[in-house]
Design a protein around this motif. Structure first.
Motif, PDB file in Angstrom:
ATOM      1  N   ILE A  68       0.878  -1.175   0.000  1.00  4.24           N
ATOM      2  CA  ILE A  68       0.000   0.000   0.000  1.00  4.24           C
ATOM      3  C   ILE A  68       0.909   1.216   0.000  1.00  4.24           C
ATOM      4  O   ILE A  68       1.835   1.309   0.820  1.00  4.24           O
ATOM      5  CB  ILE A  68      -0.929   0.012   1.225  1.00  4.24           C
ATOM      6  N   HIS A  69       0.682   2.144  -0.934  1.00  6.52           N
ATOM      7  CA  HIS A  69       1.564   3.295  -1.119  1.00  6.52           C
ATOM      8  C   HIS A  69       0.901   4.542  -0.544  1.00  6.52           C
ATOM      9  O   HIS A  69      -0.242   4.853  -0.892  1.00  6.52           O
ATOM     10  CB  HIS A  69       1.809   3.486  -2.616  1.00  6.52           C
ATOM     11  N   VAL A  70       1.599   5.240   0.349  1.00  7.53           N
ATOM     12  CA  VAL A  70       1.017   6.399   1.033  1.00  7.53           C
ATOM     13  C   VAL A  70       1.881   7.631   0.795  1.00  7.53           C
ATOM     14  O   VAL A  70       3.052   7.669   1.181  1.00  7.53           O
ATOM     15  CB  VAL A  70       0.872   6.151   2.550  1.00  7.53           C
ATOM     16  N   GLY A  71       1.295   8.653   0.143  1.00 10.60           N
ATOM     17  CA  GLY A  71       1.997   9.905  -0.104  1.00 10.60           C
ATOM     18  C   GLY A  71       1.200  11.086   0.420  1.00 10.60           C
ATOM     19  O   GLY A  71       0.168  10.926   1.069  1.00 10.60           O
ATOM     20  N   GLY A  72       1.676  12.285   0.117  1.00  5.65           N
ATOM     21  CA  GLY A  72       1.020  13.497   0.601  1.00  5.65           C
ATOM     22  C   GLY A  72       2.011  14.384   1.323  1.00  5.65           C
ATOM     23  O   GLY A  72       3.140  13.976   1.613  1.00  5.65           O
ATOM     24  N   THR A  73       1.582  15.595   1.636  1.00  7.14           N
ATOM     25  CA  THR A  73       2.477  16.535   2.319  1.00  7.14           C
ATOM     26  C   THR A  73       2.508  16.294   3.815  1.00  7.14           C
ATOM     27  O   THR A  73       3.572  16.189   4.423  1.00  7.14           O
ATOM     28  CB  THR A  73       2.037  17.987   2.038  1.00  7.14           C
ATOM     29  N   ASN A  74       1.345  16.208   4.438  1.00  3.84           N
ATOM     30  CA  ASN A  74       1.256  15.981   5.882  1.00  3.84           C
ATOM     31  C   ASN A  74       0.348  14.782   6.156  1.00  3.84           C
ATOM     32  O   ASN A  74      -0.560  14.492   5.385  1.00  3.84           O
ATOM     33  CB  ASN A  74       0.687  17.216   6.590  1.00  3.84           C
ATOM     34  N   GLY A  75       0.620  14.107   7.275  1.00  5.52           N
ATOM     35  CA  GLY A  75      -0.257  13.026   7.708  1.00  5.52           C
ATOM     36  C   GLY A  75       0.076  11.660   7.151  1.00  5.52           C
ATOM     37  O   GLY A  75      -0.477  10.664   7.604  1.00  5.52           O
ATOM     38  N   LYS A  76       1.009  11.588   6.187  1.00  2.00           N
ATOM     39  CA  LYS A  76       1.275  10.277   5.584  1.00  2.00           C
ATOM     40  C   LYS A  76       1.941   9.325   6.574  1.00  2.00           C
ATOM     41  O   LYS A  76       1.727   8.113   6.512  1.00  2.00           O
ATOM     42  CB  LYS A  76       2.102  10.400   4.311  1.00  2.00           C
TER      43      LYS A  76
ATOM     44  N   SER B 257      -3.007  -6.051  13.906  1.00  2.00           N
ATOM     45  CA  SER B 257      -4.071  -6.519  14.789  1.00  2.00           C
ATOM     46  C   SER B 257      -4.858  -7.654  14.151  1.00  2.00           C
ATOM     47  O   SER B 257      -5.385  -8.530  14.851  1.00  2.00           O
ATOM     48  CB  SER B 257      -5.026  -5.369  15.131  1.00  2.00           C
ATOM     49  N   GLU B 258      -4.944  -7.642  12.824  1.00  4.16           N
ATOM     50  CA  GLU B 258      -5.657  -8.703  12.102  1.00  4.16           C
ATOM     51  C   GLU B 258      -4.842  -9.989  12.040  1.00  4.16           C
ATOM     52  O   GLU B 258      -5.352 -11.043  11.673  1.00  4.16           O
ATOM     53  CB  GLU B 258      -6.005  -8.219  10.689  1.00  4.16           C
ATOM     54  N   GLY B 259      -3.567  -9.907  12.411  1.00  7.93           N
ATOM     55  CA  GLY B 259      -2.731 -11.098  12.414  1.00  7.93           C
ATOM     56  C   GLY B 259      -1.820 -11.222  11.211  1.00  7.93           C
ATOM     57  O   GLY B 259      -1.093 -12.222  11.060  1.00  7.93           O
ATOM     58  N   TYR B 260      -1.809 -10.209  10.344  1.00  8.19           N
ATOM     59  CA  TYR B 260      -0.908 -10.237   9.196  1.00  8.19           C
ATOM     60  C   TYR B 260       0.510  -9.907   9.640  1.00  8.19           C
ATOM     61  O   TYR B 260       0.728  -9.210  10.638  1.00  8.19           O
ATOM     62  CB  TYR B 260      -1.350  -9.215   8.142  1.00  8.19           C
ATOM     63  N   LYS B 261       1.481 -10.382   8.861  1.00  4.13           N
ATOM     64  CA  LYS B 261       2.864  -9.972   9.063  1.00  4.13           C
ATOM     65  C   LYS B 261       3.075  -8.739   8.191  1.00  4.13           C
ATOM     66  O   LYS B 261       2.906  -8.795   6.972  1.00  4.13           O
ATOM     67  CB  LYS B 261       3.823 -11.090   8.670  1.00  4.13           C
ATOM     68  N   VAL B 262       3.447  -7.627   8.823  1.00  6.88           N
ATOM     69  CA  VAL B 262       3.373  -6.330   8.150  1.00  6.88           C
ATOM     70  C   VAL B 262       4.720  -5.622   8.149  1.00  6.88           C
ATOM     71  O   VAL B 262       5.341  -5.427   9.190  1.00  6.88           O
ATOM     72  CB  VAL B 262       2.329  -5.418   8.833  1.00  6.88           C
ATOM     73  N   GLY B 263       5.158  -5.222   6.958  1.00  6.81           N
ATOM     74  CA  GLY B 263       6.331  -4.369   6.830  1.00  6.81           C
ATOM     75  C   GLY B 263       5.901  -2.916   6.822  1.00  6.81           C
ATOM     76  O   GLY B 263       4.822  -2.577   6.325  1.00  6.81           O
ATOM     77  N   LEU B 264       6.726  -2.053   7.375  1.00  5.49           N
ATOM     78  CA  LEU B 264       6.438  -0.610   7.416  1.00  5.49           C
ATOM     79  C   LEU B 264       7.720   0.146   7.094  1.00  5.49           C
ATOM     80  O   LEU B 264       8.724   0.004   7.785  1.00  5.49           O
ATOM     81  CB  LEU B 264       5.910  -0.214   8.792  1.00  5.49           C
ATOM     82  N   TYR B 265       7.662   0.941   6.012  1.00  6.03           N
ATOM     83  CA  TYR B 265       8.822   1.743   5.609  1.00  6.03           C
ATOM     84  C   TYR B 265       8.435   3.210   5.631  1.00  6.03           C
ATOM     85  O   TYR B 265       7.530   3.654   4.917  1.00  6.03           O
ATOM     86  CB  TYR B 265       9.284   1.348   4.207  1.00  6.03           C
ATOM     87  N   THR B 266       9.103   3.996   6.507  1.00  6.02           N
ATOM     88  CA  THR B 266       8.811   5.419   6.656  1.00  6.02           C
ATOM     89  C   THR B 266      10.122   6.193   6.759  1.00  6.02           C
ATOM     90  O   THR B 266      11.189   5.614   6.963  1.00  6.02           O
ATOM     91  CB  THR B 266       7.969   5.691   7.915  1.00  6.02           C
TER      92      THR B 266
ATOM     93  N   ILE C 292      -1.626  -2.368  -4.133  1.00  5.15           N
ATOM     94  CA  ILE C 292      -3.051  -2.700  -4.265  1.00  5.15           C
ATOM     95  C   ILE C 292      -3.899  -1.454  -4.037  1.00  5.15           C
ATOM     96  O   ILE C 292      -5.061  -1.407  -4.431  1.00  5.15           O
ATOM     97  CB  ILE C 292      -3.466  -3.809  -3.283  1.00  5.15           C
ATOM     98  N   LEU C 293      -3.308  -0.433  -3.400  1.00  8.50           N
ATOM     99  CA  LEU C 293      -4.011   0.822  -3.122  1.00  8.50           C
ATOM    100  C   LEU C 293      -2.989   1.943  -2.967  1.00  8.50           C
ATOM    101  O   LEU C 293      -1.934   1.742  -2.355  1.00  8.50           O
ATOM    102  CB  LEU C 293      -4.840   0.696  -1.838  1.00  8.50           C
ATOM    103  N   SER C 294      -3.307   3.103  -3.516  1.00 16.02           N
ATOM    104  CA  SER C 294      -2.482   4.294  -3.308  1.00 16.02           C
ATOM    105  C   SER C 294      -3.290   5.330  -2.542  1.00 16.02           C
ATOM    106  O   SER C 294      -4.510   5.431  -2.720  1.00 16.02           O
ATOM    107  CB  SER C 294      -2.032   4.878  -4.656  1.00 16.02           C
ATOM    108  N   ILE C 295      -2.616   6.090  -1.693  1.00 11.44           N
ATOM    109  CA  ILE C 295      -3.273   7.114  -0.871  1.00 11.44           C
ATOM    110  C   ILE C 295      -2.453   8.392  -0.957  1.00 11.44           C
ATOM    111  O   ILE C 295      -1.226   8.361  -0.802  1.00 11.44           O
ATOM    112  CB  ILE C 295      -3.379   6.664   0.603  1.00 11.44           C
ATOM    113  N   ILE C 296      -3.128   9.521  -1.204  1.00 13.62           N
ATOM    114  CA  ILE C 296      -2.492  10.840  -1.097  1.00 13.62           C
ATOM    115  C   ILE C 296      -3.271  11.599  -0.034  1.00 13.62           C
ATOM    116  O   ILE C 296      -4.446  11.899  -0.206  1.00 13.62           O
ATOM    117  CB  ILE C 296      -2.515  11.593  -2.442  1.00 13.62           C
TER     118      ILE C 296
END
Length: 707
Positions: free
Chosen positions: A50-58, A71-80, A160-164
């Motif tokens: 899941i791709h998250v962009g934007g100026t603030n709040g990303k 919380s759902e039990g998935y193994k989750v990577g997070l890159y920030t 699978i989803l992009s967010i700005i």
């Protein structure tokens, strides 16, 4: 680990890092990124992103999504990015930073061509993140855009989803000097046939996003037009309570004034993700929102470092929009005098941003420890021209110490203006504080809270639940869908507490249940509890050996009344009966015969029931609870005092003088909390900080008093 430190230092010395030197480290084009991607065999294609962009709040959106998926039990990577204290913060799997050995090996592997290809720091860490997530076999990775979007290193993924989240003026020297030009760059993450969510729109950005989505054949969702968030208000503890159709009474842990806008974006995203067929339960959403900082270790977003005497807050807001939000929220705080530790970067639009700060404050102008930082004397000079008055200091640490000296108990200290000012502050605090121990949460309280909250209809208001098998099984059982007219099978594996508590809980629930466990569980006696429930009107039959699970339970309303039970049975049998007593038509009068085993656990159960609104009386060996309703309340499970005992012992035997144990309170329901009295005789002094939710252990002497 010295090897890790050397690897990171070598990396920083060889390649430019944007957070240190600014624009000179920014590289347009994806040539290097594609080279690294090919070299590591396209690791980002081995998991969903899941791709998250934007100026603030990303950052907040990325961390909250990761928390929900965990919380759902998935193994989750997070890159920030950027990191505040250490590089490893950028790359996490289920909240844990990248393994230091992996960083060492990765740097060693790319050394032969790292200089010749003129990589940037961000190009290398992006490749490292993508490779590490593949190595860890994550299910999903939440990828935050570094800068811009179109030419950002992260933009090689097929999400699978992009967010700005939103668009405002920032990095104008690189992305353009207008909102429209910045939007054009951010719109670059809109991919062909991939849905895109826009958190906030402006007149000058909507057409840009719409045209780009149309060109890419992407379905576009405008969160601020759909408005999945109906309303929001602050609770007494500063956290948010959100109202929305899908998740009523949703509690948000992140406290910033801007978080409702992030939440609106997140709710839109959750709806789209579910439409894509991704399993995300309501309970995972509630837990994810309530445990963002604990699960992902997010820091610096309106972070309250100290609640009073004086109150201390820091926030990484650094552009015009972020500063506006911070100053707006400061106006809502109550204080006698505001002390503002402020530092900024040279490449920001200082003249536009400075007028946003309040004049009614004493300023401590400082300089972060990176080349990009604006000299504190120059910042002071610019600020004084618009009546922002104060002293200047060569470092964040010195400015902060001076603010502490000058602040009274009713004052407020705020540290901000740049993420790097906050980074220097947190680094200083980390070095100056005693070793901090993160204890596991209490299994005993977690399991009782789950049953009580299920009885009250408010299980989504729980936070800091234990991660042990007993609690995991309990959560799974309580979430099990019940099919009308069919028997619901529940497997509690080896979880003894779950077997006992659920036997009582299901006896008064609507439906037919088959409660089973492991082969060993089917050998453990449960007859005293089953007999007591049957005497109260329950319909329970043994489906294996008499007196042991598995059990068939036909749930119904229980009459209740008077009951006698031996005090020699497991306290969990008694607790199971007590927790369902308020739901019985006649309540329950429980006579406990003989000496009670583990009475402290019965006191824990009654204390927690009382927190959720249940009145009871306990005279002699008789406990009375009349028919009444539990009250829906939020509850954070306390950490485990039994686990704390090992650290008390470690301190008494070690060369250390102090330790901080997190998540423990003075008025604990846990019987083991009395251990502090025992260790006081061994020279360990315990000091509670209720606001910060920790205890400070201090070794006062090595002399052992008579026990």
């Amino acid at each position: 680990m010295k090897e890790y430190t050397r690897a990171v230092e070598w990396l920083c010395s060889q390649v430019p890092m944007f957070q240190k030197v600014g624009a000179s480290a920014y590289k347009e084009g994806l040539e290097n990124t594609l080279f690294l991607d090919q070299h590591f065999n396209h690791p980002h294609t081995r998991y969903k992103t899941i791709h998250v962009g934007g100026t603030n709040g990303k950052g907040s959106v990325s961390h909250t999504l990761a928390s929900i998926f965990q919380s759902e039990g998935y193994k989750v990577g997070l890159y920030t990015s950027p990191h505040l204290i250490d590089l490893s913060e950028r790359i996490r799997v289920n909240g844990e930073p990248i393994e230091k050995k992996y960083v060492i090996d990765f740097v060693e592997q790319i050394k032969p061509f790292i200089v010749s290809k003129h990589f940037s720091f961000f190009e290398i860490t992006t490749a490292m993140a993508f490779s590490y997530f593949a190595f860890q076999k994550v299910d999903y990775a939440i990828i935050e855009v570094g800068l811009g979007g179109r030419l950002d290193c992260t933009n090689i993924i097929s999400p699978i989803l992009s967010i700005i989240t939103n668009i405002s003026l920032d990095h104008t020297n690189l992305l353009g000097k207008t909102i429209s030009s910045i939007a054009q760059e951010k719109a670059g993450i809109i991919k062909k046939n991939i849905p895109i969510i826009i958190g906030e729109t402006l007149p000058e950005t909507q057409e840009i996003f719409s045209l780009k989505a149309k060109d890419m054949n992407s379905i576009i969702y405008y969160a601020d037009k759909e408005k999945p968030l109906i309303s929001s208000h602050r609770m007494e503890n500063g956290e948010w309570n959100y109202e929305c159709l899908s998740y009523p009474h949703l509690k948000g842990e992140l406290q910033g004034e801007y978080q409702p806008k992030n939440t609106n974006t997140l709710l839109m995203a959750l709806g789209v993700l579910k439409d894509l067929g991704i399993k995300i339960s309501s309970s995972s959403v509630y837990e994810g929102f309530a445990r963002v900082m604990e699960r992902t270790h997010l820091r610096g977003r309106w972070e309250i470092l100290k609640h009073s005497h004086p109150k201390i807050i820091c926030d990484i807001g650094h552009n015009e929009a972020g500063i506006r939000w911070n100053c707006s929220q400061l106006k809502k705080e109550t204080y006698r005098e505001l002390h503002f530790v402020l530092g900024m970067m040279r490449d920001k639009d200082i003249d536009s941003i400075l007028p946003l700060f309040p004049k009614e404050a004493h300023y401590y102008f400082c300089q972060a420890s990176i080349p990009r930082a604006l000299e504190s004397m120059e910042l002071q000079k610019k600020a004084s021209q618009i009546e922002l008055l104060g002293e200047h200091f060569p470092s964040v640490e010195e400015a902060y110490k001076k603010a502490l000296e000058g602040a009274g108990e009713e004052d407020l200290i705020f540290i901000g203006g740049s993420s790097f000012v906050v980074a220097d502050l947190l680094s200083y605090l980390q070095k100056s504080l005693p070793i901090r121990i993160e204890l596991p949460s209490s299994k005993s309280l977690s399991n009782r809270a789950l049953i009580i909250s299920a009885l009250s209809g408010g299980s989504h208001l729980l936070s800091n639940l234990s991660s042990c098998d007993d609690t995991r099984v309990m959560i799974s059982a309580l979430q099990k869908p019940m099919l009308e007219g069919k028997e619901t099978s529940i497997d509690i594996e080896n979880a003894g507490t779950a077997m006992r508590f659920l036997t009582a809980f299901l006896a008064q629930s609507k439906g037919t249940f088959f409660l089973k466990g492991s082969e060993r569980m089917h050998q453990r006696p449960i007859a005293p509890l089953v007999k007591a429930l049957q005497d109260l009107g329950a319909d329970i039959t043994y489906k294996g050996n008499y007196g042991c699970p598995p059990l068939k339970i036909v749930g119904k309303e229980l009459l209740g009344g008077e009951l006698s039970i031996s005090g020699g049975v497991s306290s969990q049998f008694i607790s199971a009966l007590l927790m369902i007593a308020p739901k019985m038509r006649r309540g329950l009068t429980l006579h406990i015969e003989g000496e009670m085993v583990s009475s402290s656990y019965i006191q824990m159960t009654l204390g927690l029931m009382n927190y959720f609104g249940i009145d009871y009386s306990w005279e002699g060996n008789t406990i009375k609870i009349h028919h009444q309703e539990y009250k829906m309340k939020s509850y954070r499970v306390e950490n485990d005092w039994s686990a704390a005992s090992y650290w008390y012992s470690a301190l008494s035997l070690s060369a250390l003088d102090t330790l901080l144990l997190e998540g423990l309170g003075r008025n604990s329901l846990q019987g083991d909390s009395t251990l502090l009295e025992l260790y006081a005789l061994l020279g360990i002094e315990t000091t509670f900080d209720e606001e910060q939710n920790f205890v400070l252990l201090r070794k006062k002497s090595t002399e052992v008093k008579e026990l």
